[in-house]
Design an enzyme around this catalytic site. Structure first.
Site, PDB file in Angstrom:
ATOM      1  N   GLU A 185      -7.323  12.661  -6.271  1.00  0.00           N
ATOM      2  CA  GLU A 185      -8.465  11.896  -7.046  1.00  0.00           C
ATOM      3  C   GLU A 185      -9.750  12.533  -6.503  1.00  0.00           C
ATOM      4  O   GLU A 185     -10.821  12.085  -6.764  1.00  0.00           O
ATOM      5  CB  GLU A 185      -8.610  10.399  -6.710  1.00  0.00           C
ATOM      6  CG  GLU A 185      -7.665   9.665  -7.505  1.00  0.00           C
ATOM      7  CD  GLU A 185      -7.842   8.347  -7.557  1.00  0.00           C
ATOM      8  OE1 GLU A 185      -8.977   7.633  -6.623  1.00  0.00           O
ATOM      9  OE2 GLU A 185      -7.315   7.331  -8.062  1.00  0.00           O
ATOM     10  N   LYS A 308      -6.426  -1.171 -15.888  1.00  0.00           N
ATOM     11  CA  LYS A 308      -6.027   0.162 -16.250  1.00  0.00           C
ATOM     12  C   LYS A 308      -5.200   0.135 -17.444  1.00  0.00           C
ATOM     13  O   LYS A 308      -4.348  -0.438 -17.602  1.00  0.00           O
ATOM     14  CB  LYS A 308      -5.052   0.851 -15.156  1.00  0.00           C
ATOM     15  CG  LYS A 308      -5.834   1.021 -13.647  1.00  0.00           C
ATOM     16  CD  LYS A 308      -4.588   1.364 -12.772  1.00  0.00           C
ATOM     17  CE  LYS A 308      -5.054   1.654 -11.454  1.00  0.00           C
ATOM     18  NZ  LYS A 308      -4.101   1.732 -10.377  1.00  0.00           N
TER      19      LYS A 308
HETATM   20  P1  PGA Z   1      -2.688   5.567  -8.756  1.00  0.00           P
HETATM   21  O1  PGA Z   1      -3.806   4.796  -7.666  1.00  0.00           O
HETATM   22  O2  PGA Z   1      -3.501   5.849 -10.207  1.00  0.00           O
HETATM   23  O3  PGA Z   1      -2.116   6.690  -8.261  1.00  0.00           O
HETATM   24  O4  PGA Z   1      -1.686   4.366  -9.215  1.00  0.00           O
HETATM   25  C1  PGA Z   1      -4.916   4.217  -8.286  1.00  0.00           C
HETATM   26  C2  PGA Z   1      -4.869   2.901  -7.558  1.00  0.00           C
HETATM   27  O5  PGA Z   1      -4.125   2.472  -6.890  1.00  0.00           O
HETATM   28  O6  PGA Z   1      -5.878   2.269  -7.580  1.00  0.00           O
HETATM   29 ZN    ZN Z   2      -5.274   0.232  -6.513  1.00  0.00          ZN
END
Ligand code: PGA
Ligand code: ZN
Length: 391
Positions: A185, A308
């Site tokens: 990230e 998300k």
């Molecule tokens: P991920 O992590 O996109 O790898 O699932 C992001 C998060 O856990 O917030």
């Molecule tokens: Zn998370």
């Protein structure tokens, strides 16, 4: 004037981790509008299911016909995606579903968030991933150490604060000889322990008038009743995990704690929310799913929810979850994924639903793309102020 879907295209692309992903483009009389699917590393059990790109390529010609000639109205298209997708979107892939849903959303509004969601009233604070580990790579068990530039008066100032905190952390690590690299990230990785990382970040954040938070991504640490911190050389029972989290919140004055417990443990979220003065946010716990959030609201499992879009599978679903949260005083936190692209739909979404927080990372083009989109739409929205958020 509503526009019509005249063409639909699928492309095999690659995300920031170099994994195959997909881009869907929708052609209308107004132009070509595209969206890309992101991909998580610490993906939860209750998310919409992805399908391999090769399998999507095989079914695409058959699915495509159903959408041509329809109005570019995402709620109409989302209903069809629900029907074709089956349970958890497994038949067509949550990745295909969300890319098409977002592309239609952009097509219907001609990529103008104000047309889609109405004029923005305020802007979200970016929760920036400064240092990291866990499933994203790095020396810590805790996945993300985040900065919250709560004193910023504008989105531009908030972005600058997060960049400055990241850079200060990078040079502090270099000076100490803890070689600083970057993980999935764009967060800094080092040989510092979890606690030393919190020491460093809290000191830097204080200098910038920012607060800090963490994403434990605790499902990744959990197995059969125990949370294992391999770098700390410790294993905690469920009760000890609660005590450890509380201790970190109090010691480091954390303003935000995400997924402090594994994805089925509603009751520990509830207990923590009663004891801690902190934003307690469910990511894998809710998986952006309205049904799971409903249970969380009923039981008092935290006070915030991660949104998300690819966990939900369609834009309609994510809007439903966001509305449920808003009505019940849960804080909406819109979020990117660790494997992401330069698609910046989540920025429009965060502004559109009036989310007080957005997790979109700090460093890396795919992270900056979201921040830049926020800045761009802030100008066109008449430069509104920042969200009202008590921390
Ligand atoms: P991920 O992590 O996109 O790898 O699932 C992001 C998060 O856990 O917030
Ligand atoms: Zn998370």
């Amino acid at each position: 004037m509503p526009s019509t879907i005249k063409g639909l295209f699928l492309f095999r692309i690659y995300n920031s981790r170099g994994e195959p992903s997909i881009k869907v483009s929708v052609m209308t009389e107004k132009g070509l509008f595209s969206a890309c699917a992101p991909h998580g590393a610490s993906a939860g059990k209750y998310e919409a299911k992805n399908l391999e790109v090769g399998k999507i390529e095989k079914i695409f010609p058959r699915i495509k016909k159903n959408f041509i000639g329809l109005e570019a109205d995402f709620s109409l298209i989302d209903e069809m995606l629900e029907r074709f997708g089956g349970k958890d979107f497994a038949k067509i892939g949550g990745n295909f579903s969300i890319a098409l849903s977002q592309a239609v959303c952009k097509a219907g509004s001609q990529n103008n968030p104000h047309r889609l969601f109405g004029q923005a009233k305020y802007f979200p604070f970016p929760l920036g991933n400064v240092l990291g580990g866990g499933a994203h790579g790095g020396g810590t068990d805790i996945q993300e150490f985040l900065a919250m530039p709560i004193k910023a008066k504008t989105i531009q100032e908030a972005a600058e604060t997060n960049f400055a905190i990241w850079r200060r952390a990078a040079s502090a690590l270099k000076a100490k000889g803890f070689v600083a690299g970057r993980n999935d990230e764009g967060a800094l990785v080092s040989r510092l322990s979890d606690l030393k990382t919190l020491d460093l970040l809290s000191e830097i954040a204080e200098d910038f008038g920012a607060r800090i938070g963490v994403d434990f991504a605790a499902s990744e640490l959990y197995s059969r009743g125990e949370y294992t911190y391999s770098k700390l050389g410790k294993s905690f029972s469920e009760r000890e995990q609660l005590e450890f989290v509380l201790q970190l919140i109090r010691t480091y004055k954390l303003a935000y704690a995400e997924d402090p417990f594994q994805q089925n443990d509603f009751s520990s979220f509830c207990e923590l929310a009663k004891k801690a003065k902190c934003i307690i946010c469910g990511d894998d716990l809710f998986a952006s799913h309205a049904g799971r959030l409903k249970k969380g609201i009923k039981t008092g499992a935290g006070n915030a929810v991660i949104l998300k879009p690819n966990q939900a599978g369609t834009v309609s679903r994510i809007l439903g979850t966001a509305e449920l949260a808003r009505k019940n005083n849960f804080i909406n936190v819109v979020s990117h994924r660790s494997g992401d692209t330069c698609d910046s739909f989540i920025s429009d979404l965060a502004v559109g639903i009036g989310a007080p927080l957005i997790k979109c990372g700090i460093m890396g083009s795919e992270r900056a793309a979201k921040m830049n989109r926020l800045i761009e739409t802030w100008e066109s929205a008449g430069r509104p102020g920042m969200a009202k958020l008590k921390v």
